[in-house]
Design a protein around this motif. Structure first.
Motif, PDB file in Angstrom:
ATOM      1  N   HIS A   1      -9.476  -7.723  -4.559  1.00 44.30           N
ATOM      2  CA  HIS A   1     -10.072  -9.061  -4.634  1.00 44.30           C
ATOM      3  C   HIS A   1      -9.382  -9.913  -5.702  1.00 44.30           C
ATOM      4  N   LYS A   2      -9.003  -9.291  -6.806  1.00 43.96           N
ATOM      5  CA  LYS A   2      -8.359 -10.016  -7.908  1.00 43.96           C
ATOM      6  C   LYS A   2      -6.848 -10.136  -7.737  1.00 43.96           C
ATOM      7  N   GLY A   3      -6.295  -9.426  -6.752  1.00 41.50           N
ATOM      8  CA  GLY A   3      -4.872  -9.578  -6.454  1.00 41.50           C
ATOM      9  C   GLY A   3      -3.939  -8.703  -7.261  1.00 41.50           C
ATOM     10  N   PHE A   4      -4.423  -7.568  -7.754  1.00 44.72           N
ATOM     11  CA  PHE A   4      -3.534  -6.624  -8.424  1.00 44.72           C
ATOM     12  C   PHE A   4      -3.819  -5.221  -7.935  1.00 44.72           C
ATOM     13  N   ASP A   5      -2.914  -4.301  -8.277  1.00 47.75           N
ATOM     14  CA  ASP A   5      -2.993  -2.937  -7.776  1.00 47.75           C
ATOM     15  C   ASP A   5      -3.622  -2.001  -8.800  1.00 47.75           C
ATOM     16  N   TRP A   6      -4.314  -1.024  -8.308  1.00 46.34           N
ATOM     17  CA  TRP A   6      -4.907   0.037  -9.117  1.00 46.34           C
ATOM     18  C   TRP A   6      -3.822   1.000  -9.577  1.00 46.34           C
ATOM     19  N   GLY A   7      -3.845   1.371 -10.833  1.00 51.07           N
ATOM     20  CA  GLY A   7      -2.975   2.425 -11.335  1.00 51.07           C
ATOM     21  C   GLY A   7      -1.556   2.025 -11.680  1.00 51.07           C
ATOM     22  N   GLU A   8      -1.255   0.751 -11.649  1.00 54.12           N
ATOM     23  CA  GLU A   8       0.083   0.299 -12.039  1.00 54.12           C
ATOM     24  C   GLU A   8       0.247   0.423 -13.552  1.00 54.12           C
ATOM     25  N   ASP A   9       1.452   0.691 -14.003  1.00 53.84           N
ATOM     26  CA  ASP A   9       1.719   0.682 -15.442  1.00 53.84           C
ATOM     27  C   ASP A   9       1.657  -0.736 -15.966  1.00 53.84           C
TER      28      ASP A   9
END
Length: 173
Positions: A130-138
């Motif tokens: 929903h916020k436009g970013f990925d889970w678990g990215e550095d």
């Protein structure tokens, strides 16, 4: 089952790594939903985010001090992280490792809080999407707006709140 703000906190903490935003989200929730106890589990999570913010900026003393306070709170409430959907068998050793890294001034590395509840994990993934970013990215260590958020944010509301508190304090003397 979990407060929306906690899900948002976890999405930022484990997603875009905006630790300053994590602090802001939970501080507001803590102020509105509790007795403002300084040893609230929410304060523990706030301090953990602040510690990660300091560590990423190579402020090792700040990272160490805030993490020590967070660990003290989490230890005091050692059963609550389970209720908050975290795997404590991973969480507490992770905190100890982070403290050693701050004490020995090791370079910042992104971590992911260990979520054990599948429904919480799914809610966090949806929040990231929903916020436009990925889970678990550095962490993006070149994103100055996240790395140095305290320097670039609008502090008008904070200043106004502090002035109002000072005014109230003087009025009560």
């Amino acid at each position: 089952m979990y407060p929306e703000q906690y899900i948002e906190f976890l999405a930022h903490f484990n997603g875009d790594r905006d630790y300053f935003e994590c602090h802001e989200i939970l501080e507001e929730y803590w102020k509105e939903s509790s007795d403002r106890s300084k040893d609230s589990i929410w304060v523990g999570f706030i301090l953990l985010a602040v510690s990660r913010y300091h560590h990423r900026r190579s402020n090792y003393n700040g990272a160490k001090r805030t993490l020590e306070k967070a660990i003290k709170i989490f230890t005091l409430h050692n059963h609550e992280p389970i209720l908050m959907g975290l795997n404590v068998d991973i969480f507490f050793p992770m905190l100890s490792k982070l403290l050693v890294q701050a004490e020995t001034e090791e370079r910042y590395q992104s971590i992911t809080l260990p979520i054990s509840d599948p429904s919480l994990y799914e809610a966090c993934i949806k929040e990231c999407q929903h916020k436009g970013f990925d889970w678990g990215e550095d962490s993006n260590l070149k994103n100055e707006s996240i790395i140095h958020r305290h320097k670039v944010r609008d502090r008008t509301i904070v200043i106004e709140e502090r002035l109002e508190a000072l005014k109230n304090k003087k009025g009560n003397e």
